[in-house]
Design a protein around this motif. Structure first.
Motif, PDB file in Angstrom:
ATOM      1  N   THR A 110      -5.819   7.137   3.892  1.00 36.35           N
ATOM      2  CA  THR A 110      -7.265   7.133   3.703  1.00 36.35           C
ATOM      3  C   THR A 110      -7.949   6.092   4.566  1.00 36.35           C
ATOM      4  O   THR A 110      -9.150   6.149   4.769  1.00 36.35           O
ATOM      5  N   LEU A 111      -7.192   5.099   5.076  1.00 37.16           N
ATOM      6  CA  LEU A 111      -7.768   4.066   5.919  1.00 37.16           C
ATOM      7  C   LEU A 111      -7.941   4.518   7.366  1.00 37.16           C
ATOM      8  O   LEU A 111      -8.566   3.824   8.155  1.00 37.16           O
TER       9      LEU A 111
ATOM     10  N   TYR B  45      -5.755   9.701  13.193  1.00 34.79           N
ATOM     11  CA  TYR B  45      -7.020   9.960  12.509  1.00 34.79           C
ATOM     12  C   TYR B  45      -6.829  10.763  11.228  1.00 34.79           C
ATOM     13  O   TYR B  45      -5.820  11.455  11.037  1.00 34.79           O
ATOM     14  N   ASP B  46      -7.844  10.704  10.389  1.00 39.02           N
ATOM     15  CA  ASP B  46      -8.027  11.649   9.286  1.00 39.02           C
ATOM     16  C   ASP B  46      -8.782  12.823   9.895  1.00 39.02           C
ATOM     17  O   ASP B  46      -9.983  12.762  10.134  1.00 39.02           O
TER      18      ASP B  46
ATOM     19  N   SER C 110       0.836  -1.208   0.000  1.00 40.87           N
ATOM     20  CA  SER C 110       0.000   0.000   0.000  1.00 40.87           C
ATOM     21  C   SER C 110       0.859   1.240   0.000  1.00 40.87           C
ATOM     22  O   SER C 110       1.908   1.294   0.648  1.00 40.87           O
ATOM     23  N   SER C 111       0.405   2.243  -0.714  1.00 43.41           N
ATOM     24  CA  SER C 111       1.095   3.530  -0.713  1.00 43.41           C
ATOM     25  C   SER C 111       0.742   4.274   0.559  1.00 43.41           C
ATOM     26  O   SER C 111      -0.223   3.958   1.235  1.00 43.41           O
ATOM     27  N   SER C 112       1.562   5.312   0.895  1.00 39.91           N
ATOM     28  CA  SER C 112       1.296   6.121   2.083  1.00 39.91           C
ATOM     29  C   SER C 112      -0.044   6.831   1.957  1.00 39.91           C
ATOM     30  O   SER C 112      -0.747   7.034   2.943  1.00 39.91           O
ATOM     31  N   LYS C 113      -0.427   7.174   0.724  1.00 39.21           N
ATOM     32  CA  LYS C 113      -1.709   7.856   0.514  1.00 39.21           C
ATOM     33  C   LYS C 113      -2.865   6.921   0.841  1.00 39.21           C
ATOM     34  O   LYS C 113      -3.844   7.294   1.463  1.00 39.21           O
TER      35      LYS C 113
END
Length: 414
Positions: free
Chosen positions: A9-10, A43-44, A2-5
């Motif tokens: 998003t997770l 968190y996001d 998985s990319s850092s982006k």
């Protein structure tokens, strides 16, 4: 892989709803902005805040602190009003609370987390209603206990009045409809517990104190020129730095300062507020302007130099403020290595802090003789004792009240 982006998003969403946020320079804005920045680790983070600044970053082209660029900020439009005018401030509280709650209602999903601070006051009430519909988890950082804080400020006259009882019942239910309440001290925990004692739901209550900026605010290795000059004339400098408002009790201290027979005391006030003009007029009328000096607003980048330009720093709370507020300025005073002169309830958080750690002096607002005797006995011979208490204060800030320590507790709790 998985990319850092994709990993970003997770992360689960955290909504922070607040009147004050970066780049505003007030202490509340600084605290909430730092919490938001730390929460990005977990968190996001999405912030809903006011578009206008309470105190603009007008002292420097570069902000004194920064936040993660990944924080998403939604700013609602509101009219600029005079923060020292009670009617205009009330209108702002009502309109802004509604707008902030409406934006959250449109964007929040079931099961997400919401973090708010008790500014503006009505936001807590509105979000406790929204929570019943949207089913989110609500964390509240209690900076001011409303409506209890309207009594010492004189906004409401009696806790027996119908108006007070009605407003209190609404806010007590709002407090009980949260999931977790974060308070700033032992005294505030006691008051908040009493507010939800008779309610059906009992949210958890946690004490998370404010912190001192121990990296940017440090004891000066060289005595500032202003202190050298005053020490040479056998004088001691007492300093107040912060909001000059209705709840600080500064008018009472000034009266006792004027009664003091000690002519080798200076009292420097830094900051502005609703009582600034009336206090200036009082000082001029009593011919104290040679020893009591008002220096106006200051920026956060100047705070270290300002705090170091005193021998002892005063923290005051007016009578009746037990458990209703814990002055955040205290912790930066500790970081600067200055002793604290606290005037307020002797069982309040700051009084306990001072007494338990030998970092200053405590007096009840009613102890006029004790305060005047202290002022009369404060001389350059007191400097060694003041320095010892100041060193204790710095050690305490480093060991218990640093930004790193307190924010780690926030991210563990939320």
């Amino acid at each position: 892989m998985s990319s850092s982006k994709e990993i970003h998003t997770l992360k689960p969403k955290l909504w922070i709803v607040t009147e004050l946020f970066y780049p505003d320079q007030t202490s509340t804005s600084f605290i909430v902005s730092k919490i938001a920045d730390k929460m990005m680790e977990k968190y996001d983070v999405n912030v809903i805040t006011d578009s206008s600044l309470y105190q603009e970053n007008k002292f420097s082209d570069d902000p004194i602190f920064s936040i993660d660029e990944g924080i998403k900020v939604i700013r609602v439009k509101s009219k600029k009003r005079d923060k020292n005018n009670l009617i205009q401030r009330t209108m702002k509280i009502v309109s802004l609370s509604i707008k902030l709650a409406r934006i959250l209602f449109k964007n929040i999903s079931k099961g997400e987390k919401v973090f708010i601070v008790t500014n503006p006051a009505l936001l807590l009430v509105f979000l406790s209603w929204v929570k019943k519909i949207k089913r989110f988890h609500l964390y509240v950082l209690v900076h001011d206990v409303f409506p209890e804080n309207t009594l010492p400020s004189g906004i409401l006259k009696s806790e027996k009045s119908f108006t007070y009882k009605f407003i209190s019942s609404i806010f007590n239910r709002a407090y009980s409809n949260t999931d977790s309440l974060i308070v700033l001290g032992r005294d505030m925990k006691e008051i908040v517990e009493s507010k939800i004692r008779n309610t059906k739901n009992k949210p958890s209550i946690h004490i998370l104190e404010n912190w001192g900026d121990i990296d940017k605010i440090k004891p000066s290795s060289v005595t500032p020129d202003i202190l050298k000059e005053r020490h040479n004339e056998k004088s001691i400098t007492i300093q107040y730095a912060g909001n000059i408002g209705r709840l600080q009790g500064l008018e009472n201290f000034l009266q006792l300062f004027s009664v003091s027979r000690n002519k080798h005391l200076y009292f420097d006030l830094w900051g502005n507020g609703a009582l600034t003009d009336s206090l200036k007029n009082w000082v001029n009328e009593h011919e104290l302007s040679d020893r009591v000096q008002f220096h106006g607003s200051y920026s956060r980048e100047d705070q270290c130099d300002i705090l170091n330009s005193a021998d002892i720093s005063i923290v005051t709370l007016s009578k009746g403020m037990y458990g209703l507020g814990v002055p955040s300025k205290t912790y930066n005073i500790l970081a600067s290595g200055k002793p604290v002169l606290f005037i307020g309830d002797l069982n309040s958080e700051i009084a306990l802090l001072v007494k338990e750690n030998n970092i200053g002096y405590c007096f009840s607002p009613d102890d006029e003789k004790g305060i005047t005797d202290f002022l009369n006995n404060l001389t350059v011979d007191s400097l060694y004792e003041l320095e010892v208490k100041g060193r204790n204060a710095r050690v305490l800030a480093e060991e218990q009240y640093s930004e790193q320590i307190i924010l780690a507790r926030y991210i563990e709790l939320v």
